[in-house]
Scaffold this active site. Structure first.
Site, short mmCIF file in Angstrom:
data_model
loop_
_atom_site.label_atom_id
_atom_site.label_comp_id
_atom_site.label_asym_id
_atom_site.label_seq_id
_atom_site.Cartn_x
_atom_site.Cartn_y
_atom_site.Cartn_z
N LYS B 23 0.84 -1.20 0.00
CA LYS B 23 0.00 0.00 0.00
C LYS B 23 0.87 1.26 0.00
O LYS B 23 0.67 2.16 -0.81
CB LYS B 23 -0.90 -0.04 1.23
CG LYS B 23 -1.99 1.02 1.21
CD LYS B 23 -2.85 0.91 2.47
CE LYS B 23 -3.79 -0.29 2.40
NZ LYS B 23 -4.21 -0.75 3.72
N ARG B 92 -3.08 2.63 8.96
CA ARG B 92 -3.40 1.39 8.25
C ARG B 92 -2.17 0.51 8.14
O ARG B 92 -1.06 0.99 7.94
CB ARG B 92 -3.84 1.67 6.81
CG ARG B 92 -5.15 2.35 6.66
CD ARG B 92 -5.29 2.78 5.18
NE ARG B 92 -6.45 3.62 4.98
CZ ARG B 92 -7.62 3.17 4.50
NH1 ARG B 92 -7.73 1.91 4.16
NH2 ARG B 92 -8.63 3.99 4.35
N MET B 103 -5.25 -7.61 8.64
CA MET B 103 -4.67 -6.82 9.72
C MET B 103 -5.50 -5.56 9.98
O MET B 103 -6.57 -5.39 9.43
CB MET B 103 -3.22 -6.54 9.42
CG MET B 103 -2.40 -7.85 9.56
SD MET B 103 -0.68 -7.61 9.21
CE MET B 103 -0.76 -6.92 7.58
N ARG B 336 -4.06 -0.99 -6.48
CA ARG B 336 -3.38 -2.30 -6.43
C ARG B 336 -3.80 -3.10 -7.65
O ARG B 336 -4.78 -2.76 -8.33
CB ARG B 336 -3.73 -3.04 -5.14
CG ARG B 336 -5.21 -3.27 -4.97
CD ARG B 336 -5.52 -3.89 -3.61
NE ARG B 336 -6.96 -3.88 -3.37
CZ ARG B 336 -7.52 -4.15 -2.20
NH1 ARG B 336 -6.77 -4.42 -1.15
NH2 ARG B 336 -8.83 -4.15 -2.08
#
Lengths: 881, 881
Positions: B23, B92, B103, B336
């Site tokens: 990310k 994050r 997560m 992504r």
């Protein structure tokens, strides 16, 4: 020609066996030692090998042959191809490694119509001369030109019939002359040529025949069986003939420097006056005991004693000697190491150490591990008459006599009544254990060397003949039928497990020989060996026996046999049929009490020595009744109108379980640690029982060295799981009891994958024990239950294997995996203890292999411990390849 | 502190995934490309790893965090912990390899009783501010302090109930203020402490929570399943909050640069006006198609299209993008690589090649071999409603609809009547082959992924669900019962072999997608791959299909299926029951004619390509009727008074043979070339049939490339025997027919020993083909018939295996043997051709392994050929480890 291809006897020595063959080298050695040997020379094995590639080599060496013959003429005062006093020679093969009777020999070579007259004149015995001549023609024709020997015998028989004579040696000279003529006719008819009259031609052809005999089928087969290389070749011995049949001052005989039966240190043998060597063997006249020679020819006897004793001292080994007396002069024709029984081997070896002849290592090397087995079991008296009933596999050595019984319960009952019984079954299963235990010996009509009966019998040291397919056993009629004869229950038979023979009636047995001399050999063996010998033992009795036999630990204590005991089986079945964990735990609770006592007893018996306990291994269905038995039970209840009774419900549940447990290939199924993964509570119970027993005994001062072995591990997560389980339970028991104790956790390596990932396993396993029975099955893809009956013996017969791989470890396949396993394991843990607990652990050749890959110990059945101790010493001595 | 532990988004790039996480690296890349990304920074994965060892690292980096926040304040014009215009951030996780949802994430961090008022003022929306505040408390409490989220939901529900509201977003500001107070109370009750009001303390705790979330169980499990290393760690992304819910000039959405379902090159996605990202996912309001954005915010839409297209060009890959619009300004929050269906993967990859974006190798690497399977079978329409009847093992992919039938004969009969049938059996056996062939799909209640039904179905490319233990099949009543529902013969069901599901009724199916684009991928794959793909095919139809699918040869043509045909089985049984060689030869003579025609047909179908014919392999009892069937037959005859009839005698003889052939472990028994050693005439017949077919076709101009494969060889003498047999018969046929032809003789390597002595085998074998099904069985000691039902799935569940070793090749064990086999074989014959013909030959991970040990080809069932072609290309590309 630069190389030396021909050696006179005076030019060689005992160290030249490779070049001169055993016979030639020994004769040369005797000449060196000044012993009376007939003059002769040797054509080397090298010439043989060259000849087999290109026969022209004979031209190259022919001058040498001629000058060697000239030397013989000088030594003997006779002349080759001479009418006056002809030189006759024998032409014999002689390989570097003895191959008795396999290759060719020709005697009396040099005779023809002229020289035979010279021989008659010189010997003053015309009958002898023509008898020698006809023998020569017969032998030469058969050996050189493959003329059927029967044709000559036919002529002899006809002559004896005509003259109403019983023996060849009664045929008078004039008849022998006619016979010689007839023999030559036979030769011509068979070969199309005249019988060669030129002695030089005779000699050349004889030499060629000996060379060629290296490759005749029986010789090739013998080498294959005895693992002798094909590229050695044979030497040719050409020796001037000595005659023991020229009169009563002549004779011939064979003797051993010590008694080959029991080892007594006294000349042993037999002889005949006025006879040729052949006659001793042929059995026409009964040979006389060698002691008698002292009476009839006291000087010769004295000389023989002196010379043979000198030979033995020179070779430092018991000798087997051929001798001939020609007109009052003694000649030694051959000497070689004498074959002997196991008992004799032990006595001779230990005696020679006492006499200072050899050292202890040599003594041990003189007792073959394979022979040791003979010493451990009763055997059928060699001299007994045998009424063979059938022949099967020699599944477990030794002999037993008893009354036929066809049922394990009955065997047990009869044995309790003091009867000796032989248990005969188509095959046995774990249910028959008590019957096997009660019986003196076992016979099965099905199954191989590793069938249940065979394995259990060997474990118990009980004679067994298995896979005796000639036999039909009718369990209903309680009869055993073989070769058209019917034997009923109670009939007496003898089982010879050493040879695989079953005899009708009672054969006389001789007891095992396990005396002080043998104990010496074992003690020396232990000092020499680099590997310990442990034993596989499941009961305190086995453990004690193993200790008596010198085992230094228990390499495999199987726990499933403990589960099989009559009082436990119902509880085990409760466990298996249980639906819930709670039910299982209840059954396990009952079993644990019993298991603990088992371990207490075994650990006590092995005080101070390590004991490897293997957790439960067999598939669960082995503990369950067979389906037909349950169905019968259900049918019975149904008949009684109890089809809905509690018992019926129990049986139905059992039936469902048995069907659920059914496997297509149980060998590759739900067994070993797979049980422990799916039902951890079973292994937990066993581990707790072990450690509680350890704690009890440790508190009581017994030195316990427990090792927990996980069976059938194939992956690292399995090993990790059980290592952690064991460590956890050990800590719990130590805490609960307040007793500190040591232990190891390890695994069987019995799957190819276990060997291939041994480095991964060694992260959690503290020892490896190769279970080569199963490893052989999976490596080859052979189910031993099936293979031995279906194709394995055919494979051995067709030469696919030299040995059944379940008897002798397969080095190329299974051995390669073992090597990988040991190397990978030790790459992670240098000090990893490695052993073998498969049946190969009692097989000498396999032990040699185990030693070669640096195992720490081999473990075998208690009865094979002495064999293994000697084998381990041999391995250390490099006596076995 | 010398190392750099914190990176601003403007300091990183897409190449820094290991350090910044996926990310963070992608956000940095977007900033680099000038895209509108909210300001933020990344704490590296290194800090995470250090933190997990020693939390004190946070002290070391804290100054850095503070100055990074200062930088955010500068960029946004807001201030952290400021009453006026407070800066809020999201915290994050972001691992180097995507672990979606595994997560932790916390939004709106920085709010407290003071800053919330600032937010209310700055946004002019008090409701929004307090809604953000309560969301923050809820998320923070749950993530940082593990307070049960349900407690907060409970308060919200109570409030809505009280006010009779349906949705959270209807709760007015004043109620939200009360709720915030209640939330703080819940926090205090649960943790014993006040909710942290200091934003710096909030931030520190949030960062710690993200680090710790690397090791929470679901994340650990996810990594295990997806084979992600445990030592990567997660980065922490701290990003200034952007709000899509400040009014109607705000919004949020998700889009893909191309259609992830079918691959169409057009922006695809959905959005919501005045909403936060959560709301799109939560499904409270139905999102709107992205096309609509062009109508409501045409400029924003245009910008989005431009930016996303720019992103795709930059990544050269289809992107999955999150965006938010705050007061008319577009921000991209994440990009992504987009997940896609197999069909989309193929279209996107080929389109991108046409567009010049990527090369052909990259295109192939974008199509996962595992996905290819989806393209080859009909599937249940994703949108269909499913009435699940039971779930079993996904034994053979694809979907089929039809009427239930419980008998193979009936299946065949109904199929001939034009009905579609589903064959349901407890399990299948070779006798059921015609039923399997006739059925549209198969269901079995027993057996695993490699049970007979599963193997045959996969071979036929027919959907199958096996081992469906929820199902009870009553063959007498002809019913299938599951989950309390009973289905009768003729009832319609749907079988989804892809997921292992059985559905009641007819579910709508979608056809396989096997278009031009996919053909391009396959063509490029073949160009890339270093290994050929062959197929296992036993019939001319299979051979033709294999060729259609691109197979370059037949790696395994089993001859036993030819023996199973209805017209031949009686002859085969004659052969087996025969007592004498003559009887056997008579039966073989009849079979030979048929065998020859089989080979003619297959060779013709594979004109020009090699065909490996395996000689008879299975144990003979597989060709015999089962014992109960014979017993029934006998009983019937007895009843009719024909107990002594010829038929009865024949049956008795058959019964005796069946019993004689019975084996304890047939897998390890009398099969493979062991049959050929004991009954050479059987193999001789097959070999002659092969070569006569070859000679016929060669004479007719067909290019035949026959390879004779000997099964289950474990020793050199076996290989020698059959090589010599084959050469001899080939010469005879060539002489007899006057036709010259080439051929090879080789062996399956399917026993551990064969691999271990491969050098010995290579002296006589001209090719090796690894039979990894059997090799896996013997290496592990697993009978696949037993293991999968009894313990193997438990083993997979307990983590002993990641994959069933019958599905994915076991590299450490079986693979090690294969490596040994290839190396030893090639040490004798450098050019030895090596392949695999086990089922693993169609499994991508296994194919990768086979390529890594330099095999020449992999052979799999025809239906898996396209999968294998792509997998082989991936292996060459190193795309698979």
């Amino acid at each position: 020609m630069s190389e030396k291809y021909i050696y006179g006897f005076n030019e060689g020595n005992a160290g030249m066996k490779a070049l001169l063959g055993g016979k030639g080298a020994n004769l040369a050695e005797m000449v060196r030692s000044g012993l009376p040997v007939p003059p002769g020379f040797v054509i080397t094995t090298e010439v043989c090998l060259k000849y087999l590639k290109d026969p022209k080599i004979l031209d190259t060496i022919w001058d040498g042959v001629k000058s060697s013959v000239s030397a013989l003429e000088k030594d003997t005062g006779k002349k080759f191809n001479d009418k006056g006093n002809p030189l006759l020679v024998s032409v014999r093969s002689g390989a570097p490694i003895s191959m008795p009777g396999m290759m060719e020999t020709i005697l009396n070579l040099g005779l023809n119509d002229d020289t035979v007259e010279g021989l008659a004149a010189a010997s003053g015995n015309r009958r002898f001369a023509f008898d020698s001549y006809r023998r020569f023609i017969q032998m030469f024709s058969s050996v050189v030109d493959e003329v059927d020997s029967g044709k000559f015998e036919h002529v002899l028989e006809a002559c004896k019939k005509k003259l109403k004579l019983s023996f060849d040696n009664e045929i008078p000279a004039e008849e022998l002359e006619k016979i010689v003529a007839e023999f030559k006719k036979i030769y011509k008819e068979s070969t199309g040529a005249d019988f060669p009259t030129n002695p030089w031609e005779q000699l050349r052809k004889a030499i060629e025949a000996v060379f060629k005999s290296w490759n005749i089928p029986r010789a090739v087969t013998y080498r294959k069986i005895n693992k002798i290389a094909d590229d050695l070749g044979t030497a040719v011995n050409i020796v001037s003939m000595i005659f023991g049949n020229l009169g009563d001052d002549c004779g011939t005989g064979v003797c051993f420097t010590r008694n080959p039966s029991d080892g007594t240190n006294k000349l042993y043998g037999e002889f005949l006056i006025n006879a040729q060597g052949e006659d001793v063997v042929a059995g026409i006249r009964t040979p006389i005991h060698i002691d008698e020679l002292g009476k009839v020819m006291p000087d010769i006897y004295k000389e023989l004693c002196k010379l043979t004793s000198q030979l033995e001292k020179s070779y430092k080994e018991m000798q087997d000697i051929e001798f001939t007396i020609e007109r009052g002069k003694l000649y030694l024709l051959q000497t070689r190491t004498g074959k002997r029984t196991a008992a004799a081997a032990v006595k001779i070896a230990t005696d020679m150490v006492s006499e200072g002849l050899i050292d202890e290592k040599t003594a041990v090397s003189r007792v073959a591990p394979e022979q040791v087995e003979q010493l451990l079991h009763r055997q059928i008296d060699k001299n007994a008459k045998k009424d063979v009933l059938a022949v099967g596999l020699p599944a477990s050595p030794g002999a037993g006599v008893g009354m036929l019984v066809f049922d394990a319960d009955e065997a047990e009952a009869w044995e309790k009544d003091g009867k000796k019984v032989i248990l005969a079954r188509p095959e046995t299963c774990p249910d028959d254990i008590h019957g096997l235990f009660a019986a003196d010996a076992v016979v099965t009509s099905r199954g191989g060397m590793t069938s249940h009966a065979a394995v259990v019998a060997r474990g118990m040291g009980k004679p067994a003949v298995c896979g005796c397919e000639e036999i039909t056993i009718d369990l209903d009629a309680e009869t055993l039928t073989a070769r058209g004869r019917i034997f009923k229950k109670g009939d007496v038979v003898t089982v010879d497990g050493t040879t695989g023979t079953v005899l009708a009636g009672e054969a006389p047995l001789v007891e095992a020989t396990f005396g002080d001399d043998f104990q010496k050999i074992l003690k020396w063996s232990d000092e020499i060996a680099r590997q310990q010998v442990w034993a596989n033992a499941d009961t305190p009795e086995d453990a004690r026996r193993a200790r008596e036999f010198g085992a230094k630990g228990i390499g495999l204590c199987r726990t499933e046999h403990m589960f099989m005991a009559t009082d436990r089986l119902p509880v085990v079945q409760e466990l298996i049929v249980a639906d819930t964990l709670e039910e299982r735990l209840a059954a396990l609770g009952k079993l644990k009490v019993m298991q603990k006592q088992d371990f207490v007893d075994i650990f006590k018996a092995m005080d101070g020595f390590p004991v490897i306990v293997r957790l439960l291994d067999p598939p669960l269905h082995e503990f369950m009744p067979k389906e037909p038995i349950i169905l019968d039970g259900l049918a019975e209840l149904e008949k009684k109108g109890q089809g809905k009774s509690e018992e019926a419900l129990r049986l139905q549940k059992t039936l469902a379980k048995v069907r659920q447990l059914h496997e297509a290939n149980p060998m590759l199924g739900f067994r070993g640690c797979r049980l422990g993964m799916v039902y951890p509570e079973i292994y937990e119970m066993q581990i707790e029982a072990i450690f509680e027993a350890v704690a009890d005994l440790t508190a009581r001062g017994v030195a316990v060295r427990p090792e927990v072995m996980i069976p059938l591990v194939g992956t690292k997560p399995e090993m990790k799981f059980f290592r952690e389980m064991t460590d956890r339970l050990a800590a719990e028991v130590a805490k609960k009891t307040g007793v500190k104790f040591d232990y190891l956790v390890g695994t069987m390596i019995e799957l190819p994958r276990a060997a291939l990932v041994a480095d991964q396993l060694a992260e959690y396993a503290q020892f490896f024990s190769f279970g080569t029975n199963d490893l052989t099955q999976t490596t080859f893809g052979y189910s031993r239950d099936d293979a031995e009956g279906k194709f394995l013996f055919q494979y051995v017969e067709k030469g696919v294997f030299k040995e059944n791989p379940f008897s002798e470890l397969d080095r190329d396949g299974v051995g390669a995996l073992m090597k990988i396993g040991v190397e990978k394991g030790r790459s992670v843990d240098k000090k990893l203890s490695v052993g073998i607990c498969g049946e190969h652990g009692g097989n000498p050749a396999s032990i040699a292999f185990c030693c070669s890959i640096d195992m720490n110990y081999v473990s075998c059945s208690p009865f094979r411990v002495p064999v293994a101790r000697v084998a381990a010493a041999h391995a250390a001595l490099g006596a076995l390849k």
